[in-house]
Design a protein around this motif. Structure first.
Motif, PDB file in Angstrom:
ATOM      1  N   THR A   1       0.677  -1.275   0.075  1.00 25.19           N
ATOM      2  CA  THR A   1       0.099  -0.033  -0.094  1.00 25.19           C
ATOM      3  C   THR A   1       0.838   1.318  -0.021  1.00 25.19           C
ATOM      4  OG1 THR A   1      -0.164  -0.086   2.475  1.00 25.19           O
ATOM      5  CG2 THR A   1      -2.127  -1.083   1.130  1.00 25.19           C
ATOM      6  N   GLU A   2       2.211   1.073  -0.029  1.00 26.84           N
ATOM      7  CA  GLU A   2       3.172   2.295  -0.260  1.00 26.84           C
ATOM      8  C   GLU A   2       2.809   3.024  -1.487  1.00 26.84           C
ATOM      9  OE1 GLU A   2       5.057  -0.774  -0.166  1.00 26.84           O
ATOM     10  OE2 GLU A   2       4.038  -0.708   1.965  1.00 26.84           O
ATOM     11  N   PRO A   3       2.915   4.367  -1.330  1.00 28.61           N
ATOM     12  CA  PRO A   3       2.546   5.034  -2.844  1.00 28.61           C
ATOM     13  C   PRO A   3       3.995   4.598  -3.650  1.00 28.61           C
ATOM     14  CG  PRO A   3       2.275   6.584  -0.947  1.00 28.61           C
ATOM     15  CD  PRO A   3       2.551   5.462  -0.496  1.00 28.61           C
ATOM     16  N   GLY A   4       3.572   4.211  -4.955  1.00 28.65           N
ATOM     17  CA  GLY A   4       4.751   3.778  -5.777  1.00 28.65           C
ATOM     18  C   GLY A   4       5.244   2.513  -5.642  1.00 28.65           C
ATOM     19  N   ALA A   5       4.611   1.631  -4.856  1.00 27.24           N
ATOM     20  CA  ALA A   5       5.264   0.542  -4.665  1.00 27.24           C
ATOM     21  C   ALA A   5       5.012  -0.429  -5.874  1.00 27.24           C
ATOM     22  CB  ALA A   5       4.378  -0.292  -3.544  1.00 27.24           C
ATOM     23  N   GLN A   6       6.247  -1.097  -6.333  1.00 21.54           N
ATOM     24  CA  GLN A   6       6.238  -1.897  -7.614  1.00 21.54           C
ATOM     25  C   GLN A   6       6.472  -3.288  -7.524  1.00 21.54           C
ATOM     26  OE1 GLN A   6       9.651  -0.946 -10.020  1.00 21.54           O
ATOM     27  NE2 GLN A   6       9.418   0.926  -9.046  1.00 21.54           N
ATOM     28  N   VAL A   7       6.099  -4.083  -8.338  1.00 23.10           N
ATOM     29  CA  VAL A   7       6.307  -5.654  -7.956  1.00 23.10           C
ATOM     30  C   VAL A   7       6.830  -5.975  -9.322  1.00 23.10           C
ATOM     31  CG1 VAL A   7       4.896  -6.164  -6.277  1.00 23.10           C
ATOM     32  CG2 VAL A   7       4.225  -6.557  -8.522  1.00 23.10           C
ATOM     33  N   SER A   8       7.697  -7.192  -9.218  1.00 22.66           N
ATOM     34  CA  SER A   8       7.988  -7.935 -10.423  1.00 22.66           C
ATOM     35  C   SER A   8       6.949  -8.669 -11.130  1.00 22.66           C
ATOM     36  CB  SER A   8       9.405  -8.922 -10.307  1.00 22.66           C
ATOM     37  OG  SER A   8      10.513  -7.814 -10.127  1.00 22.66           O
ATOM     38  N   VAL A   9       6.738  -8.943 -12.380  1.00 23.09           N
ATOM     39  CA  VAL A   9       5.515  -9.496 -13.039  1.00 23.09           C
ATOM     40  C   VAL A   9       6.221 -10.880 -13.619  1.00 23.09           C
ATOM     41  CG1 VAL A   9       3.835  -9.635 -14.849  1.00 23.09           C
ATOM     42  CG2 VAL A   9       4.457  -7.530 -13.473  1.00 23.09           C
ATOM     43  N   PRO A  10       5.934 -12.171 -13.110  1.00 25.14           N
ATOM     44  CA  PRO A  10       6.240 -13.424 -13.601  1.00 25.14           C
ATOM     45  C   PRO A  10       6.039 -13.479 -15.138  1.00 25.14           C
ATOM     46  CG  PRO A  10       4.747 -13.779 -11.818  1.00 25.14           C
ATOM     47  CD  PRO A  10       4.778 -12.391 -12.022  1.00 25.14           C
ATOM     48  N   PRO A  11       6.683 -13.957 -15.908  1.00 25.38           N
ATOM     49  CA  PRO A  11       6.530 -14.293 -17.275  1.00 25.38           C
ATOM     50  C   PRO A  11       5.005 -14.548 -17.834  1.00 25.38           C
ATOM     51  CG  PRO A  11       8.694 -15.114 -16.832  1.00 25.38           C
ATOM     52  CD  PRO A  11       7.919 -14.964 -15.545  1.00 25.38           C
ATOM     53  N   GLU A  12       4.624 -15.438 -17.201  1.00 21.38           N
ATOM     54  CA  GLU A  12       3.252 -15.926 -17.311  1.00 21.38           C
ATOM     55  C   GLU A  12       2.001 -14.924 -17.355  1.00 21.38           C
ATOM     56  OE1 GLU A  12       3.795 -17.443 -13.169  1.00 21.38           O
ATOM     57  OE2 GLU A  12       5.197 -17.375 -14.864  1.00 21.38           O
ATOM     58  N   LEU A  13       2.338 -13.853 -16.509  1.00 21.99           N
ATOM     59  CA  LEU A  13       1.337 -12.813 -16.216  1.00 21.99           C
ATOM     60  C   LEU A  13       1.796 -11.608 -16.975  1.00 21.99           C
ATOM     61  CD1 LEU A  13       0.973 -13.389 -12.355  1.00 21.99           C
ATOM     62  CD2 LEU A  13      -0.589 -14.062 -14.099  1.00 21.99           C
ATOM     63  N   ARG A  14       2.661 -11.292 -17.675  1.00 19.35           N
ATOM     64  CA  ARG A  14       2.986 -10.476 -18.348  1.00 19.35           C
ATOM     65  C   ARG A  14       1.842  -9.956 -19.377  1.00 19.35           C
ATOM     66  NH1 ARG A  14       8.459  -8.648 -19.476  1.00 19.35           N
ATOM     67  NH2 ARG A  14       7.808  -8.048 -21.548  1.00 19.35           N
ATOM     68  N   LEU A  15       1.165 -10.615 -20.028  1.00 25.32           N
ATOM     69  CA  LEU A  15       0.125 -10.226 -20.836  1.00 25.32           C
ATOM     70  C   LEU A  15      -1.006 -10.023 -20.102  1.00 25.32           C
ATOM     71  CD1 LEU A  15      -0.806  -9.950 -23.947  1.00 25.32           C
ATOM     72  CD2 LEU A  15      -1.413 -12.350 -23.979  1.00 25.32           C
ATOM     73  N   PRO A  16      -1.806 -10.646 -19.234  1.00 26.49           N
ATOM     74  CA  PRO A  16      -2.605 -10.064 -18.373  1.00 26.49           C
ATOM     75  C   PRO A  16      -2.476  -8.712 -17.834  1.00 26.49           C
ATOM     76  CG  PRO A  16      -2.265 -12.447 -17.907  1.00 26.49           C
ATOM     77  CD  PRO A  16      -1.224 -11.952 -18.842  1.00 26.49           C
ATOM     78  N   VAL A  17      -1.083  -8.414 -17.475  1.00 25.22           N
ATOM     79  CA  VAL A  17      -0.905  -7.258 -16.891  1.00 25.22           C
ATOM     80  C   VAL A  17      -0.769  -6.028 -17.901  1.00 25.22           C
ATOM     81  CG1 VAL A  17       0.987  -5.758 -15.685  1.00 25.22           C
ATOM     82  CG2 VAL A  17       0.295  -8.069 -14.841  1.00 25.22           C
ATOM     83  N   ILE A  18      -0.112  -6.284 -19.012  1.00 20.39           N
ATOM     84  CA  ILE A  18      -0.354  -5.549 -20.056  1.00 20.39           C
ATOM     85  C   ILE A  18      -1.768  -4.861 -20.402  1.00 20.39           C
ATOM     86  CG2 ILE A  18       0.212  -5.012 -22.623  1.00 20.39           C
ATOM     87  CD1 ILE A  18       2.911  -6.642 -21.822  1.00 20.39           C
ATOM     88  N   ASP A  19      -2.470  -5.876 -20.698  1.00 18.23           N
ATOM     89  CA  ASP A  19      -3.846  -6.015 -20.969  1.00 18.23           C
ATOM     90  C   ASP A  19      -4.613  -4.979 -19.859  1.00 18.23           C
ATOM     91  OD1 ASP A  19      -3.624  -7.363 -23.332  1.00 18.23           O
ATOM     92  OD2 ASP A  19      -4.599  -9.147 -22.540  1.00 18.23           O
ATOM     93  N   ALA A  20      -4.259  -5.232 -18.644  1.00 15.90           N
ATOM     94  CA  ALA A  20      -4.850  -4.420 -17.492  1.00 15.90           C
ATOM     95  C   ALA A  20      -4.595  -3.170 -17.583  1.00 15.90           C
ATOM     96  CB  ALA A  20      -4.382  -5.232 -16.073  1.00 15.90           C
ATOM     97  N   ALA A  21      -3.345  -2.686 -17.986  1.00 12.05           N
ATOM     98  CA  ALA A  21      -2.947  -1.359 -18.186  1.00 12.05           C
ATOM     99  C   ALA A  21      -3.540  -0.737 -19.327  1.00 12.05           C
ATOM    100  CB  ALA A  21      -1.369  -1.311 -18.351  1.00 12.05           C
ATOM    101  N   LYS A  22      -3.574  -1.671 -20.435  1.00  8.63           N
ATOM    102  CA  LYS A  22      -4.471  -0.862 -21.627  1.00  8.63           C
ATOM    103  C   LYS A  22      -5.876  -0.678 -21.426  1.00  8.63           C
ATOM    104  CE  LYS A  22      -1.589  -3.278 -25.095  1.00  8.63           C
ATOM    105  NZ  LYS A  22      -1.520  -4.383 -26.053  1.00  8.63           N
ATOM    106  N   GLU A  23      -6.537  -1.519 -20.468  1.00  7.33           N
ATOM    107  CA  GLU A  23      -7.987  -1.186 -20.564  1.00  7.33           C
ATOM    108  C   GLU A  23      -8.379  -0.398 -19.349  1.00  7.33           C
ATOM    109  OE1 GLU A  23      -9.991  -2.629 -22.844  1.00  7.33           O
ATOM    110  OE2 GLU A  23      -8.487  -3.278 -23.882  1.00  7.33           O
TER     111      GLU A  23
END
Length: 80
Positions: A43-65
């Protein structure tokens, strides 16, 4: 790839949670946040995480939509 959410832009629509529930989750404030690999909400502002390879496409789609355009991803760490 790394991903983070800008809660100031988040509209709480929940598409990110639908696309990648392993990476995104709502907090009690109704805004989306990223989760670490153990499922802990960051919940910290700007917190970021690494995305596993198998979740890259869903994360990119989430960002686009995302209606709030609040999801950001990068191949490297977020600039300071």
């Amino acid at each position: 790839m790394r991903v983070w959410v800008d809660q100031e832009l988040c509209t709480g629509d929940g598409l990110c949670v639908q696309y990648a529930p392993e990476v995104f989750e709502f907090d009690i404030d109704g805004l989306a946040y990223v989760k670490d690999p153990d499922g802990e909400l960051l919940t910290e502002p700007g917190a970021q995480v690494s995305v596993p390879p198998e979740l890259r496409l869903p994360v990119i789609d989430a960002a686009k939509e995302c209606p709030g355009e609040c999801i950001f991803h990068s191949e490297s760490a977020k600039p300071s």
